[in-house]
Design a protein around this motif. Structure first.
Motif, PDB file in Angstrom:
ATOM      1  N   ARG A  36       0.822  -1.221   0.000  1.00 25.50           N
ATOM      2  CA  ARG A  36       0.000   0.000   0.000  1.00 25.50           C
ATOM      3  C   ARG A  36       0.851   1.265   0.000  1.00 25.50           C
ATOM      4  O   ARG A  36       0.423   2.301  -0.492  1.00 25.50           O
ATOM      5  CB  ARG A  36      -0.927  -0.001   1.219  1.00 25.50           C
ATOM      6  CG  ARG A  36      -2.125  -0.921   1.065  1.00 25.50           C
ATOM      7  CD  ARG A  36      -2.965  -0.956   2.323  1.00 25.50           C
ATOM      8  NE  ARG A  36      -4.122  -1.813   2.156  1.00 25.50           N
ATOM      9  CZ  ARG A  36      -4.841  -2.298   3.164  1.00 25.50           C
ATOM     10  NH1 ARG A  36      -4.489  -1.983   4.417  1.00 25.50           N
ATOM     11  NH2 ARG A  36      -5.892  -3.064   2.937  1.00 25.50           N
ATOM     12  N   VAL A  37       2.048   1.190   0.572  1.00 27.34           N
ATOM     13  CA  VAL A  37       2.941   2.352   0.558  1.00 27.34           C
ATOM     14  C   VAL A  37       3.194   2.808  -0.873  1.00 27.34           C
ATOM     15  O   VAL A  37       3.264   4.008  -1.162  1.00 27.34           O
ATOM     16  CB  VAL A  37       4.270   2.022   1.257  1.00 27.34           C
ATOM     17  CG1 VAL A  37       5.309   3.105   0.997  1.00 27.34           C
ATOM     18  CG2 VAL A  37       4.053   1.852   2.757  1.00 27.34           C
ATOM     19  N   PHE A  38       3.299   1.864  -1.797  1.00 30.01           N
ATOM     20  CA  PHE A  38       3.587   2.196  -3.190  1.00 30.01           C
ATOM     21  C   PHE A  38       2.331   2.328  -4.052  1.00 30.01           C
ATOM     22  O   PHE A  38       2.340   3.043  -5.049  1.00 30.01           O
ATOM     23  CB  PHE A  38       4.504   1.130  -3.799  1.00 30.01           C
ATOM     24  CG  PHE A  38       5.821   1.009  -3.102  1.00 30.01           C
ATOM     25  CD1 PHE A  38       6.802   1.981  -3.274  1.00 30.01           C
ATOM     26  CD2 PHE A  38       6.086  -0.048  -2.250  1.00 30.01           C
ATOM     27  CE1 PHE A  38       8.016   1.894  -2.619  1.00 30.01           C
ATOM     28  CE2 PHE A  38       7.302  -0.150  -1.601  1.00 30.01           C
ATOM     29  CZ  PHE A  38       8.266   0.826  -1.782  1.00 30.01           C
ATOM     30  N   SER A  39       1.248   1.668  -3.657  1.00 31.12           N
ATOM     31  CA  SER A  39       0.056   1.673  -4.511  1.00 31.12           C
ATOM     32  C   SER A  39      -1.047   2.594  -4.012  1.00 31.12           C
ATOM     33  O   SER A  39      -1.798   3.159  -4.804  1.00 31.12           O
ATOM     34  CB  SER A  39      -0.508   0.254  -4.638  1.00 31.12           C
ATOM     35  OG  SER A  39      -0.935  -0.232  -3.363  1.00 31.12           O
ATOM     36  N   ASP A  40      -1.155   2.749  -2.675  1.00 33.96           N
ATOM     37  CA  ASP A  40      -2.242   3.571  -2.122  1.00 33.96           C
ATOM     38  C   ASP A  40      -1.795   4.156  -0.782  1.00 33.96           C
ATOM     39  O   ASP A  40      -2.325   3.795   0.271  1.00 33.96           O
ATOM     40  CB  ASP A  40      -3.499   2.722  -1.948  1.00 33.96           C
ATOM     41  CG  ASP A  40      -4.733   3.578  -1.709  1.00 33.96           C
ATOM     42  OD1 ASP A  40      -4.607   4.818  -1.707  1.00 33.96           O
ATOM     43  OD2 ASP A  40      -5.826   3.011  -1.534  1.00 33.96           O
ATOM     44  N   PRO A  41      -0.822   5.094  -0.789  1.00 36.46           N
ATOM     45  CA  PRO A  41      -0.247   5.590   0.467  1.00 36.46           C
ATOM     46  C   PRO A  41      -1.229   6.352   1.348  1.00 36.46           C
ATOM     47  O   PRO A  41      -0.943   6.573   2.524  1.00 36.46           O
ATOM     48  CB  PRO A  41       0.895   6.497  -0.009  1.00 36.46           C
ATOM     49  CG  PRO A  41       0.553   6.854  -1.410  1.00 36.46           C
ATOM     50  CD  PRO A  41      -0.184   5.674  -1.973  1.00 36.46           C
ATOM     51  N   SER A  42      -2.362   6.758   0.805  1.00 37.37           N
ATOM     52  CA  SER A  42      -3.344   7.481   1.628  1.00 37.37           C
ATOM     53  C   SER A  42      -3.868   6.608   2.767  1.00 37.37           C
ATOM     54  O   SER A  42      -4.430   7.122   3.738  1.00 37.37           O
ATOM     55  CB  SER A  42      -4.503   7.967   0.755  1.00 37.37           C
ATOM     56  OG  SER A  42      -5.185   6.869   0.173  1.00 37.37           O
TER      57      SER A  42
END
Length: 349
Positions: A36-42
């Motif tokens: 998620r850090v790289f794909s969806d950091p929100s």
């Protein structure tokens, strides 16, 4: 015995073999969180994002965005087509869009149209072929084919620099006609009655055209006309501002105030006044449009209308992120363009 060539090959193979699970283990988070850090950091806490990315950088890990896009049909790219990068007002908007998108894990791809609708359409087609998921446009006047293309691809988009809810296109910006009236009314309230205008080139530029119309409306409300000899349209550059000032100044009787469609044109007009020995504002008042960074450093400092470029870019990005998250609701966001009073305007003699 290991040779130098073998060591180099092993080093390269080792770098390629670094997996997301390795990053997650060292960062003491789950593989899902690292992803998620790289794909969806929100959806990840800032301190976790910082820790995971620091380890990824240290190990030389790069996420395979191309493969991820094929699996998810997502590129996480947003396109923006702006008229030009020659003036900092658009750079401010673009930077705000980019900074806002980055927080949500999107990248911004920028192209320019040189104020040409055909070029804008072609750039949009290329961006869509490259897989952008949303699009930022400037202004409301676009080739009808462009609107059809975007809608056929079901790509969210938003018009910036305009506020026109009646057009049924998502927009964020201000009323350019009202902005033109603001500038004209400021000069009229100071007592000016002989007012000239240096506008931007209006064909295919709805913002320039509506600012001109707003000035004409304000003058007409006080029974004042904007005659041809006191009006001209010029490209947004300093030399054109100087040339336009000479043209308008040749009218008899001389105007006591000039409205400029941009700070760049106003800069040229002010420079020409200095060259001709015209005192500003005692002999000639000058107003600009945009409130570019240099405006307050001119001599005298320029009275102008402030375009909320940064806020506009942020709200455009926020809208598109909401759209991409599934909130498919049109929004019409009106911002305020404020008059900034400085030293280039005063009562006529």
């Amino acid at each position: 015995m290991e040779t130098e060539t073998t060591r180099k090959r092993n080093d390269v193979d080792g770098a390629k073999s670094i997996r997301l699970s390795d990053i997650a283990r060292q960062a003491q988070v789950s593989t899902t969180t690292a992803s998620r850090v790289f794909s969806d950091p929100s959806k990840v806490r800032p301190e976790v994002i910082h820790r995971v990315r620091a380890i990824a950088e240290k190990l030389g890990y790069l996420p395979n965005s191309a493969a991820r896009a094929l699996r998810s049909r997502r590129t996480r790219m947003v396109g923006a087509i702006i008229p030009t990068l020659s003036h900092s007002i658009y750079a401010t908007e673009v930077e705000a869009i980019q900074n806002r998108l980055r927080v949500s894990g999107y990248s911004l791809v920028i192209t320019t149209s040189d104020y040409r609708l055909d070029a804008e359409f072609e750039q949009a087609r290329i961006l869509l072929e490259r897989g952008i998921e949303a699009l930022v446009l400037v202004g409301d006047e676009h080739d009808p084919k462009l609107y059809r293309l975007i809608c056929d691809q079901r790509v969210p988009y938003i018009n910036t620099y305009v506020y026109k809810p009646e057009q049924r296109h998502a927009c964020v910006g201000f009323d350019n006609r009202l902005a033109g009236r603001k500038l004209a009314n400021h000069l009229l309230d100071l007592g000016h009655r002989k007012i000239g205008m240096i506008g931007g080139i209006s064909p295919h530029n709805d913002r320039a055209r509506e600012r001109i119309e707003g000035v004409r409306e304000a003058l007409q409300q006080r029974a004042i006309e904007l005659p041809d000899e006191l009006f001209c349209e010029k490209p947004y550059d300093i030399a054109s501002g100087r040339e336009a000032l000479r043209y308008i100044r040749s009218a008899e009787p001389n105007p006591t105030a000039i409205i400029c469609g941009s700070d760049v044109l106003a800069f040229g007009a002010l420079a020409e006044c200095t060259a001709l020995g015209i005192q500003v504002p005692t002999e000639m008042s000058i107003v600009g449009f945009d409130n570019l960074e240099f405006a307050r450093h001119l001599t005298p400092p320029l009275t102008t209308l402030e375009v909320p470029a940064e806020e506009m870019g942020e709200k455009a990005a926020d809208f598109l992120v909401r759209q991409l998250a599934g909130q498919r609701r049109l929004e019409f966001i009106e911002l305020e363009a404020n008059l900034i009073l400085r030293g280039t305007t005063g009562p006529p003699r």
